[in-house]
Design an enzyme around this catalytic site. Sequence first.
Site, PDB file in Angstrom:
ATOM      1  N   LYS A  51      -1.560 -12.335   3.104  1.00 58.08           N
ATOM      2  CA  LYS A  51      -0.760 -13.280   2.597  1.00 58.08           C
ATOM      3  C   LYS A  51      -0.979 -14.514   3.094  1.00 58.08           C
ATOM      4  O   LYS A  51      -1.448 -15.896   2.828  1.00 58.08           O
ATOM      5  CB  LYS A  51       0.430 -13.337   2.038  1.00 58.08           C
ATOM      6  CG  LYS A  51       0.427 -12.092   1.003  1.00 58.08           C
ATOM      7  CD  LYS A  51       0.607 -12.825  -0.815  1.00 58.08           C
ATOM      8  CE  LYS A  51       0.766 -12.103  -1.803  1.00 58.08           C
ATOM      9  NZ  LYS A  51       0.399 -10.286  -1.347  1.00 58.08           N
ATOM     10  N   SER A 304      -3.099  -3.795   3.688  1.00 54.38           N
ATOM     11  CA  SER A 304      -2.999  -4.861   3.298  1.00 54.38           C
ATOM     12  C   SER A 304      -1.883  -5.284   3.488  1.00 54.38           C
ATOM     13  O   SER A 304      -1.051  -6.290   3.889  1.00 54.38           O
ATOM     14  CB  SER A 304      -2.464  -4.858   1.573  1.00 54.38           C
ATOM     15  OG  SER A 304      -2.004  -4.532   1.417  1.00 54.38           O
TER      16      SER A 304
HETATM   17  C1  LIG Z   1       0.731  -9.384  -2.276  1.00 59.39           C
HETATM   18  C2  LIG Z   1      -0.073  -8.398  -1.762  1.00 59.39           C
HETATM   19  C3  LIG Z   1      -0.997  -7.622  -2.801  1.00 59.39           C
HETATM   20  C4  LIG Z   1      -1.596  -7.806  -4.155  1.00 59.39           C
HETATM   21  O1  LIG Z   1      -2.043  -9.183  -3.263  1.00 59.39           O
HETATM   22  P1  LIG Z   1      -2.444 -10.075  -5.063  1.00 59.39           P
HETATM   23  O2  LIG Z   1      -3.356 -11.176  -3.899  1.00 59.39           O
HETATM   24  O3  LIG Z   1      -0.838 -10.398  -6.068  1.00 59.39           O
HETATM   25  O4  LIG Z   1      -2.563  -9.100  -6.376  1.00 59.39           O
HETATM   26  C5  LIG Z   1      -0.613  -6.309  -1.720  1.00 59.39           C
HETATM   27  N1  LIG Z   1      -0.394  -5.526  -0.443  1.00 59.39           N
HETATM   28  C6  LIG Z   1       0.877  -6.817  -0.441  1.00 59.39           C
HETATM   29  C7  LIG Z   1       1.272  -5.438   1.002  1.00 59.39           C
HETATM   30  C8  LIG Z   1       0.630  -7.414  -0.712  1.00 59.39           C
HETATM   31  O5  LIG Z   1       1.717  -8.376   0.095  1.00 59.39           O
END
Ligand SMILES: *Cc1c(COP(=O)(O)O)cnc(C)c1O
Length: 326
Positions: A51, A304
């Site tokens: 993010k 992620s």
């Molecule tokens: C926000 C997030 C997602 C999903 O992202 P979006 O853009 O909301 O679809 C996936 N994994 C993690 C760790 C996140 O913080």
Amino acid sequence: MIELKHIEGARNRIGDRILRTPIVLSSPLSAICDVPVYLKLEHQQTTGSFKLRGAFNAVLQLSRDERSRGVVAVSTGNHGRALSFAANTCGVKATICMSALVPENKVSEIRRLGAEVRIIGRSQDEAQEEAERLASNEGLCLLPPFDHPAIIAGQGTLGLEIAEALPDVATVLIGLSGGGLASGVALAIKGWRPKARVIGLTMDRGAAMKASLDARRPVQVAEFESLADSLGGGIGLANKWTFAMCRDLLDDVVLLSETEIAAGMQHAYMEEREVVEGAGAVGIAALLANKVANLRGPVVTVLSGRNVDMHLHRRVVSGATVNFRG
Ligand SMILES: *Cc1c(COP(=O)(O)O)cnc(C)c1O
């Protein structure tokens, strides 16, 4: 329209502010799946999730006036952390609104990163109303977690890194909630490697984007607790960008149970020696559960995020069942 050039522009803007995270071959997953499987170690990104890419890209494009008034966001955690860090680094004040369902470790971390936290209600929607009030009454710049061109383009830089590191990538597995990550990454991947498939992964309860894609319009769904808490929340009934992009760019969406997500976290820890949160483990979970139809390699799965309560993480990786209400 958000285009490839916006993602390339984002990369020039944020390139020296973010980590270019490693992509490594997973021998255990490659053996299990019978195709090469790579892990994009984005959970090692500063603030513990991707993010930061979108947050920096948005903050760095604020006007002088907007910078002086500050930014506000609604966040289940990782967007808030990222925006706090990015704003703080750039000398901009950040206010983060969140619901009382957000885990305490995430709240205190955001305060530590220098933002003012406001806890409002028990749903993302109530926190959203407060943020909109601050935007209209006090002139703060509202930066949403996903449905914003600068955020989407910033997340897309992750896709460029994948396409560059693995020119023959055939399948990209990506966590899906509001769809900012999936939209940006899919746009980048399809732009540079048009034949690659991009598949969104999410939990099987309270998956707003999946329900919306099925209904062919943004719809609201009930929220549930999940190991993948970063994937919770709606996509907004007035969704402007990510619904259409996910509809047009994603090849498939796969749903995962809590047990499968737990198995993904466990594999990440025991076999790959990586600490990931539930949302960061959905790609591994889908591979272990053999839920991706016609899997073609090389596969890249994006880890992620890693912002999980470590007591919960320890229970999950030691094989304890974690029961959520609902
Ligand atoms: C926000 C997030 C997602 C999903 O992202 P979006 O853009 O909301 O679809 C996936 N994994 C993690 C760790 C996140 O913080």
